[in-house]
Design a protein around this motif. Structure first.
Motif, mmCIF file in Angstrom:
data_model
loop_
_atom_site.group_PDB
_atom_site.id
_atom_site.type_symbol
_atom_site.label_atom_id
_atom_site.label_comp_id
_atom_site.label_asym_id
_atom_site.label_seq_id
_atom_site.Cartn_x
_atom_site.Cartn_y
_atom_site.Cartn_z
ATOM 1 N N ALA B 260 0.954 -1.163 -0.055
ATOM 2 C CA ALA B 260 0.057 0.186 0.188
ATOM 3 C C ALA B 260 0.878 1.436 0.008
ATOM 4 N N PRO B 261 0.335 2.329 -0.555
ATOM 5 C CA PRO B 261 0.987 3.809 -0.473
ATOM 6 C C PRO B 261 1.562 4.084 1.046
ATOM 7 N N LYS B 262 2.839 4.538 1.079
ATOM 8 C CA LYS B 262 3.322 4.865 2.496
ATOM 9 C C LYS B 262 2.458 6.079 2.810
ATOM 10 N N GLU C 39 19.025 0.006 8.662
ATOM 11 C CA GLU C 39 18.019 -1.088 8.461
ATOM 12 C C GLU C 39 16.891 -0.767 9.549
ATOM 13 N N THR C 40 15.411 -0.885 9.258
ATOM 14 C CA THR C 40 14.669 -0.879 10.371
ATOM 15 C C THR C 40 13.967 -2.447 10.373
ATOM 16 N N GLN C 208 11.659 7.702 10.186
ATOM 17 C CA GLN C 208 12.177 7.234 9.023
ATOM 18 C C GLN C 208 13.154 8.296 8.429
ATOM 19 N N ARG C 209 12.981 9.664 8.542
ATOM 20 C CA ARG C 209 13.692 10.587 7.961
ATOM 21 C C ARG C 209 14.957 10.782 8.539
ATOM 22 N N VAL C 227 1.499 -0.396 11.522
ATOM 23 C CA VAL C 227 2.882 0.415 11.743
ATOM 24 C C VAL C 227 4.069 -0.452 11.289
ATOM 25 N N VAL C 228 4.038 -1.800 11.233
ATOM 26 C CA VAL C 228 5.090 -2.664 10.876
ATOM 27 C C VAL C 228 5.331 -2.473 9.340
ATOM 28 N N ALA C 229 4.163 -2.590 8.817
ATOM 29 C CA ALA C 229 4.016 -2.374 7.108
ATOM 30 C C ALA C 229 4.716 -1.232 6.536
ATOM 31 N N GLU C 230 4.412 -0.053 7.415
ATOM 32 C CA GLU C 230 4.710 1.206 7.286
ATOM 33 C C GLU C 230 6.066 1.356 7.313
ATOM 34 N N ILE C 231 6.757 0.829 8.450
ATOM 35 C CA ILE C 231 8.219 1.233 8.620
ATOM 36 C C ILE C 231 9.267 0.364 8.277
#
Lengths: 282, 325, 334
Positions: B260-262, C39-40, C208-209, C227-231
């Motif tokens: 999915a888009p972030k 790496e995260t 992330q930045r 959150v996992v999928a995001e980061i």
């Protein structure tokens, strides 16, 4: 409490050796008070002028007082009056304090009035207030109980009110209200059951304070009549002989210290034991 | 929507405290819930969603506005006259630990509901408590246990059984799964879906989790600082959001899908304090398209189709864009 | 594991024991994971999975004397190039590493900040301690740090106290504090769990930045799969004290190998499916994490379990950059 949880409770409570020792001492003192007629080696009121102010001996283990009465026997009997008065104060102040504390904490409209009175009473030094009350009411065992109850009830009110304020906001109280449970039941079941622990801890402390305060009042002559042996009256009447016969004041003094100290330690142990559990349970 | 609504809320407002510490928790909120319908209330902290639930149950008193339950205005009734509401509307709470009295056995926790309305006594009472436990998927024999002997999910089941005990028409579920682990959350959500169907329950489902609300609700109201920003069918609100806040909220919710888009567009700044809400539109301080007009006047709910309304001065779908500021 | 970049953090077969009133418990018993520079890695699990205990052990913050590392290694590569075992490192050395090379961010920033010091003073103190700066330049650096974490009016806000800030701002301060010494590893334990969604998004983007700019490794502990999928770049899933699966975020979400991972993903409301009656239903995992027996810890709740699963302990099987602790994953997947 079921058997297993009671055992667990006791095991936690007595993990600290000092608490166990204090508890044993406390039980011994209580037992002594209960069994006074069978334990005391002499009649506490028998006057034998020939044996006045005798030091500890085989006949009188803790010596005799200015009338030749056996000090050990008087201490044993004195425990009845001292602890009895203490216990009565605890019962009265717990009952009245819990009632007013619940009302102050639950009904916001009553809070202001009740707490102003509490603040006013607590602003005065305990012993001064007690002396004043006994002076007005007259010196008798009943009035000492009454006076000390008036002195210590505000403490209970504070503790109960503070807990009530927290508990009344908890969801299980909201749930009860949403179910249409009567206010009386909410107070007497939901809140009371959950303030029981802090109140119990407070009870042991008040017991200790009351024993001390009773002795203080008697010593100052504002307590029970001197005929009735309490630890306080023993010291009061013996003080003028203290320089020639130290045992007249030393042993009743020790009894007071021992009783008050063991109550405090047991109370501390109870608090340490109940606090984290209460936090977890709520 | 054909039947007359079970719950109608109009102009509901709740202020806590006094100036200068006046908290505007709920401002002029209106919605209706039809019998058998589930309305979701979504919002972040300070949105007033939980306060609305408590107002509807009259656990707190509204400052103004009306709450009509089953046709009757209950917003100003004294507690004595709320027996019918207490019988017909119940709550399921967020915290499975604090919502059950730790000193009572399950039997007494559920039994209390039966006692309060004299629904069952004696042997029938025990039987009914057992039935209720089985309804929520717990063995009847567990009624003699204390709350601390159960896991979080089981406690939540007990809380649901307590609510069902009075056979209510309306259930207000206040974040019923947000304190639970994902796997347990799924169990409780499915249970609530089953019960809804089995008993024809009407629900007000309060949550901060858009995914959960999307799953559970027929309609959604999006709240921000005590006001409704957007309200409509779940599909409309989630797939065709019209309010910039709804869009931002959807964009900010992390999707459990690495493809999915972030998160790219996001709101800057903090949620203002309900003690000092912005003038005009409460969302304007964080809105990417706010104008001076937004500071001046409070946008009223406007229609975006059948049963879909939003409160914004500008309708992006119809090219109503503010002049570039 | 990526072989050409040696890991920054490498936890190998970690075991942690706690003494309790009812005897000894082992909340962590077989955690293997690694974090490379830049790496995260997300460490995911439900309550009781042991993820928080793992993070505490890594930071040397296990409550003493009740908790202790009873097995395995926590290898950390220092800037000097030397590798140390955090599990056996003497406390003074560990303290020096924490804050200088390893930084931490927790769930509740209010309790991690000192309420009687301004946020500027707290950052300056850390800077002075680790970088040997003077008072004035440390305070200046503090303002720069607040600027770095995008706190508006940083110059003015260095003089504010934690209670004057919102939860999101406090978490930014915590991150500034963590970043103040250019750590090479950031351990973030549920840093956004207490925050609102729109604020959580800000913090995730910020972390992330910063990671990109500083090139640090991040161990991100969370229960939130979104959150996992995001980061995350890679994910390590824990269940009942053990790592059950590790893989890149894309592979793990698309083709989970361990039955627990796939069951957990299917519990997400967003993955609800329409049942025969047209209702959307989420899958759930029956029961809850219970007593751990001999065999696979998940077996009692697993739809695919057979008798062999309960027989004996299951090893973590590693193949390329994926690991899985399941006897039957090939059969199940096939």
């Amino acid at each position: 409490m079921e058997q297993s949880s009671l055992l667990l409770f006791l095991r936690r409570m007595f993990r600290r050796k000092l608490v166990l020792v204090a508890f044993v001492v406390l039980c011994a003192i209580m037992l002594m008070a209960l069994l006074a007629p069978w334990i005391a080696p002499h009649e506490p009121t028998t006057i034998r002028v020939v044996r006045r102010l005798k030091p500890p001996s085989e006949l009188n283990w803790l010596g005799t007082d200015e009338f030749g009465r056996d000090i050990l026997s008087r201490i044993v009997y004195g425990a009845r009056a001292s602890l009895g008065i203490g216990l009565a104060v605890v019962l009265v102040s717990m009952t009245v304090g819990t009632l007013f504390g619940l009302m102050a904490g639950y009904f916001r409209s009553l809070d202001g009035i009740i707490m102003r009175v509490v603040d006013a009473l607590m602003a005065l030094p305990d012993i001064l207030l007690a002396i004043f009350l006994v002076a007005v009411l007259g010196a008798s065992a009943f009035n000492v109980v009454l006076a000390l109850s008036i002195v210590y009830t505000p403490r209970v009110i504070r503790v109960v009110r503070a807990s009530t304020l927290v508990i009344r906001e908890l969801p299980f109280v909201e749930a009860a209200r949403a179910l249409g449970v009567s206010t009386r039941r909410i107070l007497s079941v939901h809140i009371l059951l959950n303030v029981a622990s802090p109140v119990l801890v407070q009870a042991t402390f008040i017991f200790a304070y009351a024993v001390l305060a009773e002795a203080g009042l008697s010593f100052l002559g504002a307590g029970v009549p001197p005929e009735l042996p309490t630890w306080g009256t023993m010291i009061a009447s013996g003080q003028q002989y203290a320089d020639q016969a130290f045992w007249v004041v030393l042993f009743p003094g020790l009894a007071i210290v021992l009783a008050a100290l063991s109550l405090q330690v047991v109370g501390d142990g109870l608090r340490d034991m109940l606090d984290p559990k209460l936090r977890k349970a709520l | 929507m054909s039947a007359s609504p079970l719950l109608v809320v109009e102009g509901l407002t709740k202020h806590f405290g006094r100036t200068p510490h006046l908290v505007r928790a709920v401002e002029d909120v209106g919605f209706h819930v039809a019998p058998g319908e589930v309305l979701g209330l979504v919002g972040e902290s300070g949105s007033g969603k939980s306060t609305i639930g408590r107002l509807v149950l009259r656990l707190i008193d509204p400052t103004s506005g009306t709450i009509r339950f089953a046709g009757e205005d209950i917003s100003k009734r004294p507690e004595r006259q709320l027996k019918a509401l207490r019988r017909n509307a119940q709550m399921v709470f967020q915290d499975p630990y604090a919502s059950l009295n730790p000193r009572l056995r399950v039997r007494d926790i559920i039994g209390e509901a039966l006692d309060a309305h004299r629904l069952a006594g004696g042997a029938r009472r025990t039987e009914r408590i057992g039935e209720l436990l089985e309804t929520v998927g717990l063995p009847a024999t567990h009624m003699t246990r204390f709350p601390h002997e159960f896991s979080g999910g089981q406690r939540q089941r007990i809380g649901i059984a307590r609510a069902l005990a009075v056979e209510p028409k309306l259930i207000i579920a206040d974040e019923p799964v947000s304190a639970l682990d994902v796997s347990v959350q799924a169990q409780v959500l499915n249970l609530m879906q089953d019960l809804r169907q089995r008993f024809g329950l009407t629900m007000l489902f309060i949550s901060h989790d858009l995914d959960v609300v999307e799953l559970m609700c027929d309609r959604i109201a999006v709240l921000y600082l005590g006001r409704i920003m957007e309200i409509g069918s779940t599909d409309d609100v989630v797939s065709r959001p019209r309010h910039p806040y709804t869009r931002a909220l959807l964009a900010a919710s992390p999707k459990a899908d690495p493809d999915a888009p972030k998160i790219r567009r996001m709101l800057t700044g903090d949620i203002p304090s309900p003690m000092a809400p912005p003038s005009g539109c409460v969302f304007r301080t964080r809105c990417p398209m706010a104008t001076e007009e937004c500071a001046r006047s409070i946008p009223q709910l406007r229609s975006a189709g059948e049963d879909h309304q939003f409160a914004c001065h500008y309708d992006m779908a119809h090219g109503e864009r503010p002049a570039a500021a | 594991m990526n072989m050409d970049t040696p890991s920054l953090l490498s936890i190998q077969d970690l075991e942690v024991r706690f003494r309790t009133e009812d005897g000894e418990v082992t909340p962590v018993r077989g955690v293997t994971l690694s974090v490379s520079p830049g790496e995260t890695v997300a460490l995911v699990g439900e309550s009781g999975s042991g993820k928080s205990v793992t993070s505490l052990a890594t930071m040397g913050l296990l409550p003493r004397p009740a908790g202790r590392v009873s097995g395995g290694k926590i290898l950390f590569r220092q800037r000097s190039g030397q590798t140390v075992d955090l599990a056996t490192l003497p406390l003074p050395d560990l303290r020096r590493l924490r804050g200088a090379e390893i930084a931490m961010v927790f769930q509740e920033p209010m309790t991690s900040l000192n309420p009687v010091l301004t946020v500027g003073e707290q950052i300056a103190e850390s800077v002075r301690l680790h970088m040997g700066l003077g008072h004035a330049s440390a305070l200046k650096r503090a303002a720069e740090m607040l600027d770095l974490v995008e706190i508006p009016n940083a110059r003015r806000r260095v003089h504010e106290y934690p209670h004057q800030m919102s939860g999101g701002m406090r978490q930014r301060v915590m991150i500034a504090l963590a970043m103040s010494c250019n750590p090479s590893l950031l351990i973030a334990d549920e840093p956004t769990t207490a925050l609102d969604v729109t604020i959580q998004a800000q913090i995730l983007v910020l972390i992330q930045r910063l990671q990109r700019e500083i090139g640090m490794g991040v161990l991100f502990i969370t229960h939130n799969l979104g959150v996992v999928a995001e980061i995350a770049d890679r994910v390590t899933v824990m269940y009942a004290g053990q790592v059950v699966e590790t893989g890149s975020v894309g592979e793990l979400f698309r083709t989970p190998r361990h039955p627990y991972t796939s069951a957990l993903l299917n519990c997400l409301p967003a993955r609800a499916r329409r049942g025969e009656d047209g209702r959307r239903v989420v899958q759930s995992i029956p029961g809850s994490i219970g007593k751990v027996g001999n065999g696979c810890a998940f077996a009692p709740r697993c739809g695919q379990a057979t008798d062999s699963c309960q027989a004996g302990s299951v090893l973590l099987e590693t193949e390329m950059d994926r690991s899985v602790r399941c006897l039957r994953w090939r059969e199940i997947l096939a």
